[in-house]
Design an enzyme around this catalytic site. Structure first.
Site, PDB file in Angstrom:
ATOM      1  CD  GLU A 324      42.601  39.638  38.167  1.00  0.00           C
ATOM      2  OE1 GLU A 324      43.842  39.479  37.613  1.00  0.00           O
ATOM      3  OE2 GLU A 324      41.630  40.099  37.575  1.00  0.00           O
ATOM      4  CD  GLU A 426      37.128  43.731  38.297  1.00  0.00           C
ATOM      5  OE1 GLU A 426      37.430  43.407  37.339  1.00  0.00           O
ATOM      6  OE2 GLU A 426      37.771  43.745  39.362  1.00  0.00           O
TER       7      GLU A 426
END
Length: 554
Positions: A324, A426
């Site tokens: 991220e 994910e």
């Protein structure tokens, strides 16, 4: 919102749109380089066809100038692919968003974004499907930069597709990239063709990695393990490899849970992704690490990489190195702009066989987050490449609300131009939806991902805790009875494999069929002769030819 229209574009009605969509092939082309001149419009402009004759469009929107099109009779029954080439006046670069505003509810929807420059033309690709049909809509472009005075547009295209046509594109792509034609030739001991030999082919394993997150709750839980092993050939540990889990206090490492999860997946021939080495979000950085500065922090991060990757060298096919980092920059803020490049270099040295990934959210999920647009992702990759990093993989988390499927495909098209493996890492659907809606949205995302030529693997973020809860979406209840999302997974897994192909050789001694990529067992019998073997189907445009000779033992 005040929109002063300079251009009024009348588009065909629903019947005309369906006629335009019938039989038309989806165009996967995209461009990542800013160019001195725009390319011709995709689909010859689609329903915006005549707009290519217009020199400039401009409409004023909250002080920024924006091209705009008025669209009539946009149907919820259609999917729309939008693209154009864009340039700005003013700053050297700015993010430009394409939006559609339906006048019935005055709510705008972002349908595409691009990082645009003032000295060349950038390609914007997106799309949309409306929640409800609109008699009058406005499609416009807007920049968040207050200094961008004018947006110029060329080669605009809006192409409608019927759901049947869109799904047919998926099926055609699946045949091309996930399956392969096989021709089995059977002959006798003299080399003569054998007509009427019985051929049976059974799939042993799948080639495409399709898996799920798991957590410590699966350790020693045989019902959970059995349920998982019947379905998945890939796994990722939800939290057990993260730094806060393996070293909660300085120097006190504990890999017990990660070791046990690794033993489980390896004993069942399941491939595993390593998630993650660093998480850039300070919220998930170990508390003791946040108190380090300078040389202490640098020593700690080097120690983290060397400890983790020396212990698990060769065990994980991927590592998410900086998780991220499009949204957060904890380590670069403290260690300098080259910190991430150093992480990748050190990790590659520690485990040369692992594929190293960036991994981030909101790249395919939403259009409004310019921090993680496709162009922002590409820009960050290029910045790091300038620092000597050789990039190997693109991780797209995929935590969806309601998915905008045409936008998902457009983003994959653009990132696919980098020719790097793309993994949906994910995947889940927000718990704000009921279970049936979650399942319906999940199916659309999975079908889109599996059919896209640039996607190399899919992971679900559906690890179940000891309390039978999941991050957003569970596949089963506490007794491992499928929930609606689990039924979708099972149905697709069945659809995406060739359990068996059976038949007899023709008058040329051949038996041919199409099968999903993977490992197969082959049995050929004729009269009282039988032979068995195995073969692999890897991705290729060529037909796989297998020669089988039936002969009596000497």
């Amino acid at each position: 919102m005040l929109i002063i229209l300079v251009l009024l574009l009348l588009t065909p009605g629903l019947l005309a749109q369906r006629a335009l969509a019938d039989g038309l092939r989806y165009d996967y082309r995209a461009y990542t380089e800013c160019q001195p001149h725009p390319e011709p419009p995709l689909y010859n402009g689609g329903v915006l066809r005549w707009a290519t004759k217009i020199t400039d469009f401009s409409t004023q929107d909250e002080g920024n100038y924006s091209p705009a099109f008025v669209l009539y009779n946009i149907s919820e029954a259609m999917l729309y692919a939008f693209s154009c080439w864009v340039k700005i006046d003013g700053p050297s670069s700015a993010h430009v968003k394409a939006k559609i505003l339906t006048l019935e509810n005055t709510a705008s929807q972002c349908i595409g974004t691009a990082l645009v420059r003032n000295d060349c033309w950038s390609f914007l690709k997106g799309g949309f499907a409306l929640n409800s049909s609109s008699q009058t809509s406005v499609l416009y472009l807007q920049t968040a930069s207050p200094n961008a005075s004018t947006i110029s547009i060329r080669s605009a295209s809006l192409q409608p597709f019927s759901p049947d046509n869109w799904n047919q594109h998926r099926e055609d792509r699946i045949q091309m990239i996930r399956k392969r034609f096989v021709n089995i030739h059977v002959s006798d001991g003299n080399g003569s063709r054998v007509v009427g030999a019985k051929v049976a082919v059974h799939q042993i394993s799948r080639d495409f990695p399709f898996g799920s997150a798991i957590s410590k709750s699966i350790i020693g839980n045989k019902p959970y393990q059995d349920w998982f092993n019947r379905r998945f050939n890939a796994a990722v540990f939800e939290n057990e490899l993260k730094w806060y889990a393996t070293e909660p206090s300085p120097g006190k490492e504990d890999y017990t849970l990660a070791d046990q999860l690794l033993q489980f997946v390896q004993s069942n021939d399941v491939m595993a992704r390593g998630h993650n080495i660093f998480w850039e979000d300070p919220k998930y950085t170990p508390a003791w690490v946040k108190n380090l500065t300078g040389s202490q922090l640098r020593a700690a991060v080097v120690g983290r990489i060397e400890s983790l990757l020396s212990r698990y060298k060769g065990d994980f096919v991927h590592w998410d190195v900086s998780n991220e980092m499009l949204h957060f920059d904890f380590y670069e803020n403290r260690l300098g702009a080259n910190a991430t490049a150093e992480f990748f270099t050190t990790a590659k040295s520690a485990d040369p066989l692992a594929t190293l990934f960036l991994n981030d959210f909101n790249v395919v999920e939403v259009c409004d987050d310019v921090s993680s647009s496709a162009d922002s992702y590409i820009s960050r990759l290029r910045q790091l490449a300038d620092g000597g990093v050789i990039f190997e993989g693109i991780g797209l988390e995929g935590h969806f609300g309601k998915p905008n499927i045409p936008y998902v495909r457009a983003v994959l098209d653009k990132l696919g131009m980098l020719r790097l493996p793309i993994w949906l890492t994910e995947i889940d659907i927000s718990s704000s939806f009921d279970q049936k809606t979650q399942a319906a949205y999940l199916e659309e995302v999975l079908r889109e991902g599996f059919a896209h030529p640039s996607v190399d693997g899919i992971m679900l973020w559906t690890a179940m805790s000891a309390k039978a809860s999941c991050y957003q979406m569970c596949l089963t209840d506490a007794n491992f009875t499928n929930l609606p999302a689990g039924d979708v997974v099972d149905r697709l897994l069945t659809e995406w494999q060739t359990r068996e192909a059976m038949g007899a050789t023709n008058d040329r001694g051949s038996f041919n069929f199409s099968a999903f990529l993977g490992e197969y067992k082959l049995t050929v019998s004729y009269q009282n002769l039988t032979t068995e073997g195995t073969f692999s189907l890897a991705r290729s445009d060529d037909t796989k030819h297998i020669n089988v000779r039936l002969s009596r033992p000497a």
